[in-house]
Motif scaffolding. Structure first.
Motif, PDB file in Angstrom:
ATOM      1  N   ALA A   1      -1.954  -5.771   9.897  1.00  9.80           N
ATOM      2  CA  ALA A   1      -1.966  -6.129   8.482  1.00  9.80           C
ATOM      3  C   ALA A   1      -2.018  -4.881   7.608  1.00  9.80           C
ATOM      4  CB  ALA A   1      -3.154  -7.037   8.185  1.00  9.80           C
ATOM      5  N   ALA A   2      -2.846  -3.906   7.995  1.00 13.47           N
ATOM      6  CA  ALA A   2      -2.916  -2.660   7.227  1.00 13.47           C
ATOM      7  C   ALA A   2      -1.588  -1.912   7.295  1.00 13.47           C
ATOM      8  CB  ALA A   2      -4.053  -1.789   7.751  1.00 13.47           C
ATOM      9  N   ASP A   3      -0.930  -1.971   8.448  1.00 13.07           N
ATOM     10  CA  ASP A   3       0.366  -1.308   8.607  1.00 13.07           C
ATOM     11  C   ASP A   3       1.424  -1.964   7.713  1.00 13.07           C
ATOM     12  OD1 ASP A   3       2.277   0.406   9.516  1.00 13.07           O
ATOM     13  OD2 ASP A   3       2.598  -0.600  11.427  1.00 13.07           O
ATOM     14  N   ILE A   4       1.388  -3.288   7.617  1.00 12.71           N
ATOM     15  CA  ILE A   4       2.354  -3.990   6.759  1.00 12.71           C
ATOM     16  C   ILE A   4       2.100  -3.655   5.285  1.00 12.71           C
ATOM     17  CG2 ILE A   4       2.919  -6.295   5.898  1.00 12.71           C
ATOM     18  CD1 ILE A   4       3.107  -7.230   8.686  1.00 12.71           C
ATOM     19  N   ALA A   5       0.822  -3.526   4.911  1.00 12.46           N
ATOM     20  CA  ALA A   5       0.526  -3.093   3.544  1.00 12.46           C
ATOM     21  C   ALA A   5       1.058  -1.684   3.304  1.00 12.46           C
ATOM     22  CB  ALA A   5      -0.980  -3.137   3.301  1.00 12.46           C
ATOM     23  N   LEU A   6       0.985  -0.840   4.332  1.00 16.55           N
ATOM     24  CA  LEU A   6       1.539   0.516   4.215  1.00 16.55           C
ATOM     25  C   LEU A   6       3.049   0.473   3.977  1.00 16.55           C
ATOM     26  CD1 LEU A   6       1.479   3.609   4.519  1.00 16.55           C
ATOM     27  CD2 LEU A   6       1.620   3.266   6.999  1.00 16.55           C
TER      28      LEU A   6
ATOM     29  N   VAL B   1      -9.828   0.223  -2.228  1.00 18.82           N
ATOM     30  CA  VAL B   1      -8.835   0.776  -3.155  1.00 18.82           C
ATOM     31  C   VAL B   1      -9.298   2.138  -3.669  1.00 18.82           C
ATOM     32  CG1 VAL B   1      -7.759   0.466  -5.419  1.00 18.82           C
ATOM     33  CG2 VAL B   1      -7.888  -1.453  -3.813  1.00 18.82           C
ATOM     34  N   ASP B   2     -10.615   2.238  -3.989  1.00 17.24           N
ATOM     35  CA  ASP B   2     -11.148   3.529  -4.449  1.00 17.24           C
ATOM     36  C   ASP B   2     -10.997   4.595  -3.368  1.00 17.24           C
ATOM     37  OD1 ASP B   2     -12.922   5.180  -6.320  1.00 17.24           O
ATOM     38  OD2 ASP B   2     -14.090   5.207  -4.460  1.00 17.24           O
ATOM     39  N   LEU B   3     -11.253   4.224  -2.120  1.00 20.03           N
ATOM     40  CA  LEU B   3     -11.084   5.169  -1.018  1.00 20.03           C
ATOM     41  C   LEU B   3      -9.626   5.592  -0.884  1.00 20.03           C
ATOM     42  CD1 LEU B   3     -12.085   6.695   1.465  1.00 20.03           C
ATOM     43  CD2 LEU B   3     -11.871   4.567   2.787  1.00 20.03           C
TER      44      LEU B   3
ATOM     45  N   VAL C   1      -2.192  -3.157  -1.404  1.00 18.73           N
ATOM     46  CA  VAL C   1      -3.191  -4.011  -0.748  1.00 18.73           C
ATOM     47  C   VAL C   1      -2.482  -5.081   0.062  1.00 18.73           C
ATOM     48  CG1 VAL C   1      -5.152  -5.566  -1.118  1.00 18.73           C
ATOM     49  CG2 VAL C   1      -4.838  -3.567  -2.596  1.00 18.73           C
ATOM     50  N   TYR C   2      -3.027  -5.368   1.233  1.00 15.07           N
ATOM     51  CA  TYR C   2      -2.445  -6.393   2.109  1.00 15.07           C
ATOM     52  C   TYR C   2      -2.388  -7.737   1.400  1.00 15.07           C
ATOM     53  CZ  TYR C   2      -2.256  -9.922   5.776  1.00 15.07           C
ATOM     54  OH  TYR C   2      -1.929 -11.014   6.541  1.00 15.07           O
ATOM     55  N   ASP C   3      -1.247  -8.382   1.530  1.00 17.04           N
ATOM     56  CA  ASP C   3      -1.047  -9.701   0.933  1.00 17.04           C
ATOM     57  C   ASP C   3      -0.533 -10.635   2.025  1.00 17.04           C
ATOM     58  OD1 ASP C   3      -0.622 -11.590  -1.374  1.00 17.04           O
ATOM     59  OD2 ASP C   3       1.432 -11.415  -0.647  1.00 17.04           O
TER      60      ASP C   3
ATOM     61  N   GLY D   1      -1.807   1.900   3.071  1.00 12.78           N
ATOM     62  CA  GLY D   1      -1.926   0.453   3.116  1.00 12.78           C
ATOM     63  C   GLY D   1      -3.390   0.068   3.185  1.00 12.78           C
ATOM     64  N   VAL D   2      -3.830  -0.844   2.342  1.00 10.79           N
ATOM     65  CA  VAL D   2      -5.250  -1.176   2.182  1.00 10.79           C
ATOM     66  C   VAL D   2      -5.504  -2.605   2.643  1.00 10.79           C
ATOM     67  CG1 VAL D   2      -7.161  -1.345   0.543  1.00 10.79           C
ATOM     68  CG2 VAL D   2      -5.413   0.424   0.246  1.00 10.79           C
ATOM     69  N   LEU D   3      -6.591  -2.776   3.393  1.00  8.96           N
ATOM     70  CA  LEU D   3      -6.985  -4.110   3.865  1.00  8.96           C
ATOM     71  C   LEU D   3      -8.492  -4.244   3.782  1.00  8.96           C
ATOM     72  CD1 LEU D   3      -6.497  -6.825   5.477  1.00  8.96           C
ATOM     73  CD2 LEU D   3      -6.927  -5.475   7.520  1.00  8.96           C
ATOM     74  N   ALA D   4      -8.972  -5.394   3.337  1.00  7.45           N
ATOM     75  CA  ALA D   4     -10.385  -5.754   3.394  1.00  7.45           C
ATOM     76  C   ALA D   4     -10.461  -7.229   3.765  1.00  7.45           C
ATOM     77  CB  ALA D   4     -11.068  -5.497   2.053  1.00  7.45           C
ATOM     78  N   CYS D   5     -11.242  -7.541   4.797  1.00 11.73           N
ATOM     79  CA  CYS D   5     -11.319  -8.939   5.245  1.00 11.73           C
ATOM     80  C   CYS D   5     -12.648  -9.196   5.929  1.00 11.73           C
ATOM     81  CB  CYS D   5     -10.165  -9.261   6.205  1.00 11.73           C
ATOM     82  SG  CYS D   5     -10.249  -8.390   7.778  1.00 11.73           S
TER      83      CYS D   5
END
Length: 738
Positions: free
Chosen positions: A430-435, A385-387, A448-450, A413-417
């Motif tokens: 997943a990152a694209d869907i968050a976008l 998120v900071d990035l 953030v990806y949900d 769009g942000v993803l961490a997994c």
């Protein structure tokens, strides 16, 4: 006057003459650096069919570049083995062959350049392979000669030594001998020239002095196995530092020499200089894995690194990704041109690069105005998120393009997994869907990806895929909710509500698919089908109940209202259904009608002139632009259920809600409009609405949406028969619109 790539005047010529000219230029380029026994004329004749094949491969459909390997090999077979012959050939192919492309390819420079690069790659690969096989043959001959000299030393020592020395001295490949301690015993002139050092200097060195940081894994283990006699030979591609600091890449073959007792005695190393081939390979690989505009890694390289990070056994425990999309970039291209757009992308890529300064991060251009940042082992979602926030902030200042400041924003769009949670393609998706979620919230946002949102998006995508054929398969059907007069309680009509009987998801209400139909344009044929079906049903009711006047209300989507075929469709349907226009009421939402253009309003006025009535649906939930209300071609207002629901029972009076409803009814009366209340659930609500002056109502108090037969039974029932569909107190009204 135009000229060719080599400065010769261009003149009209047939394909055969053009290829002869190409072969002549090729011959002039390679003949001075070749050791062929052919004359210049013979070499040109030899090259002509090769030139024709190159042209045919470049222009072929489908494009199949691999036969160019045979053409590269044919050049070696003509004894054009000097490395400069390959370089000259690649230059001639690049500079000259593009002149003879078909018109449909020359119009696509990206396609032509991509084909040419791949053709050069296969040409060089075939040349190198043939040259390597030629050198390996020499190596084998040398090795056999060396071993023969050892075995027959007593029989023909002088003769074998002379032959060996001739081969050793005059060989075009580098040869060196070392003892089992790694001390270099002897080298030939070719090896000394490769290393840019004298033979005497090399003989003072040890094999271990040639360790290079780019040595392939396991190379020195193979060397140690040879010293111990475990293996008799091995082969590897190995780099060396020359005396001048430059790097020499070699195709290295090391063979073990044993004594009469079979004990290891010496090692002989044979080296072929493959520096140019390696540089060509690296250049082609860089072109294939990097974006030429920004210099950033492209999608291919990003996925390679992502796959390595997620591979089983990888030390990476988690990954993060920011998927970026520039907001409004298309407007820059459209207004300032693609050249300005390219400059903007390069400047934006530079700013993003300043935010990604950690070696564990990769920024890549995915295509068009999309970028991604891959982070290995991020410190949780907070770091990602900071990035994302820093990437958004990097575009806070305008970007200078051609001396003009341009303001731009980016959505992220942000993803961490965990590394084992997803496959590489799923991470990107997943990152694209968050976008998409971030862009839906507005420009310059991050999301953030949900997983739940992802599941909803997949379900939405599935419905979008099935929607076009659902109408053809007859999966849609109508239900009818009664409209009741508040004055005497009689049923005066019904509202037609569309449903989708989905094969997998069951019965779906309009909220699940009507927005999708609006986006795809399918709402027009779907709305036409609803209108046709509802009008036919209204005609059937008139036939069965000739003494009971009933009207049919049909919802009109905004895109239908803007359709140029609206008036024609409505009149045709009324005629085919043998239905009086006064029986039909078209409901359109407040926002759609107030925002309609003059053409759409003109179409609605034509319908009202013919007798069709128009109802303003969901009134009180939109902009409620009262100054324009009297100009709209409407006959009635339908008060939204959100206002009706605020009329509580006598134990919970809500005077504010009653005042709002009183004002709306007064407004309607002043404009000579009828008033219908939606969402009526209780007798207390009906009583208050009747007292306020509402004309008609609908809701679960009078009946739920149901099939035509249920509505017919309700109309035919005695007036004093109680409603069987009154809802529970904890169950909300659901008389939703189409």
């Amino acid at each position: 006057m135009t000229t060719t790539a080599h400065g010769d005047p261009a003149s009209p010529q047939g394909p055969h003459d053009a290829l002869e000219r190409f072969a002549a230029v090729w011959c002039r380029a390679v003949y001075p650096v070749s050791t062929t026994s052919l004359s210049r004329t013979e070499l040109q004749a030899y090259l002509e069919p090769l030139a024709a094949r190159l042209h045919s491969l470049l222009a072929g459909r489908p494009f199949q570049p691999w036969p160019a390997r045979e053409i590269g090999a044919a050049l070696v077979q003509a004894h054009c083995t000097n490395p400069q012959a390959l370089a000259q050939s690649l230059d001639v192919i690049e500079s000259y062959l593009l002149l003879y492309l078909p018109a449909d390819l020359t119009g696509e420079p990206g396609t032509a350049r991509s084909r040419l690069t791949r053709l050069q790659h296969h040409f060089a690969a075939g040349y190198a392979r043939e040259l390597r096989e030629r050198a390996l043959g020499e190596q084998e001959a040398i090795s056999r000669a060396a071993l023969t000299a050892q075995v027959r030393a007593e029989q023909a020592l002088r003769a074998s030594e002379a032959r060996f020395q001739a081969l050793f001295r005059d060989a075009v490949i580098g040869i060196g001998f070392a003892d089992l301690q790694g001390r270099i015993v002897d080298v030939n002139g070719a090896l000394a020239r490769m290393m840019a050092a004298s033979a005497e200097d090399l003989c003072h060195l040890n094999v271990h002095d040639f360790v290079h940081p780019d040595d392939a894994d396991g190379t020195w283990e193979l060397y140690q196995d040879s010293v111990l006699g475990i293996r008799d030979h091995f082969r590897a591609e190995k780099p060396y530092f020359r005396q001048d600091g430059s790097v020499l890449w070699t195709d290295l073959t090391v063979s073990l020499i044993r004594d009469d007792a079979g004990r290891p005695q010496y090692q002989v190393a044979m080296m072929e200089d493959i520096t140019e081939r390696r540089m060509l390979h690296d250049r082609l690989h860089h072109q294939a894995t990097h974006d030429p505009l920004t210099g950033l890694p492209n999608r291919t390289l990003l996925l390679e690194r992502l796959c390595r990070a997620l591979a089983p056994g990888s030390p990476v425990g988690s990954v993060g990704m920011c998927y970026l999309d520039l907001d409004g970039f298309k407007a820059v291209n459209d207004s300032l041109g693609h050249h300005a757009g390219d400059q903007l992308l390069a400047a934006v890529a530079e700013r993003f690069g300043r935010c990604v300064d950690d070696p564990g991060r990769t920024i890549a251009r995915m295509g068009s105005d999309e970028f991604t940042v891959l982070v290995t082992d991020p410190a949780g979602e907070e770091e990602m998120v900071d990035l994302a926030q820093r990437l958004i902030a990097s575009l806070a200042a305008p970007v200078e393009v051609g001396g003009r400041p341009l303001s731009l924003t980016v959505s992220v769009g942000v993803l961490a997994c965990a590394a084992d949670a997803m496959e590489p393609a799923e991470v990107v998706q997943a990152a694209d869907i968050a976008l998409l979620r971030a862009k839906a919230e507005g420009a310059g946002r991050w999301a953030v990806y949900d997983a739940d949102s992802h599941a909803r998006e997949i379900a939405r995508s599935t419905l979008s895929t099935h929607l076009p054929t659902a109408l053809e398969r007859g999966e849609f059907f109508l239900e009818y909710q009664p409209l009741v007069s508040l004055g005497d309680g009689t049923v005066v009509g019904a509202e037609a509500l569309v449903r989708w009987r989905h094969p997998q998801h069951g019965t779906l209400g309009p909220d699940a698919f009507v927005p999708l139909a609006e986006q795809t344009g399918l709402i027009v044929p779907l709305g036409r089908w609803v209108l046709e079906t509802a009008c036919r049903q209204a005609h059937d009711w008139q036939r069965l109940l000739p003494d009971t006047p009933l009207r049919i209300n049909v919802n009109l989507a905004p895109r239908q209202a803007r359709s140029p075929e609206l008036v024609h469709d409505v009149l045709r349907i009324l005629k085919e259904a043998e239905l009086d226009p006064q029986t039909l009421c078209l409901e359109i939402t407040e926002n759609a009608l107030i925002g309609a253009d003059d053409e759409a309003l003109h179409a609605l006025r034509r319908l009202t002139d013919l007798g069709v009535t128009i109802a303003l649906d969901d009134f009180g939930t939109g902009y409620s632009n009262f100054s324009h209300l009297h100009r709209l071609p409407v006959h009635s207002l339908k008060i939204d259920r959100s206002l009706t629901g605020d009329l509580a029972g006598p134990d919970r009076p809500d005077p504010t809600a009653e005042k709002i409803l009183t004002a709306l009814v007064s407004l309607a009366r002043a404009l000579d409009l009828a008033v219908t209340a939606e969402g009526v659930e209780t007798a207390e609500q009906a009583h208050r609405l009747r007292a306020l002056g509402c004309d008609t109502a609908q809701g679960w108090l009078y009946g739920r949406p149901g099939p035509a037969e249920t509505f017919l039974a309700l109309v035919s029932a005695p007036a004093d028969e109680p409603c069987r569909d009154e809802p529970r107190r904890d169950e909300p009204c659901r008389d939703e619109p189409c």
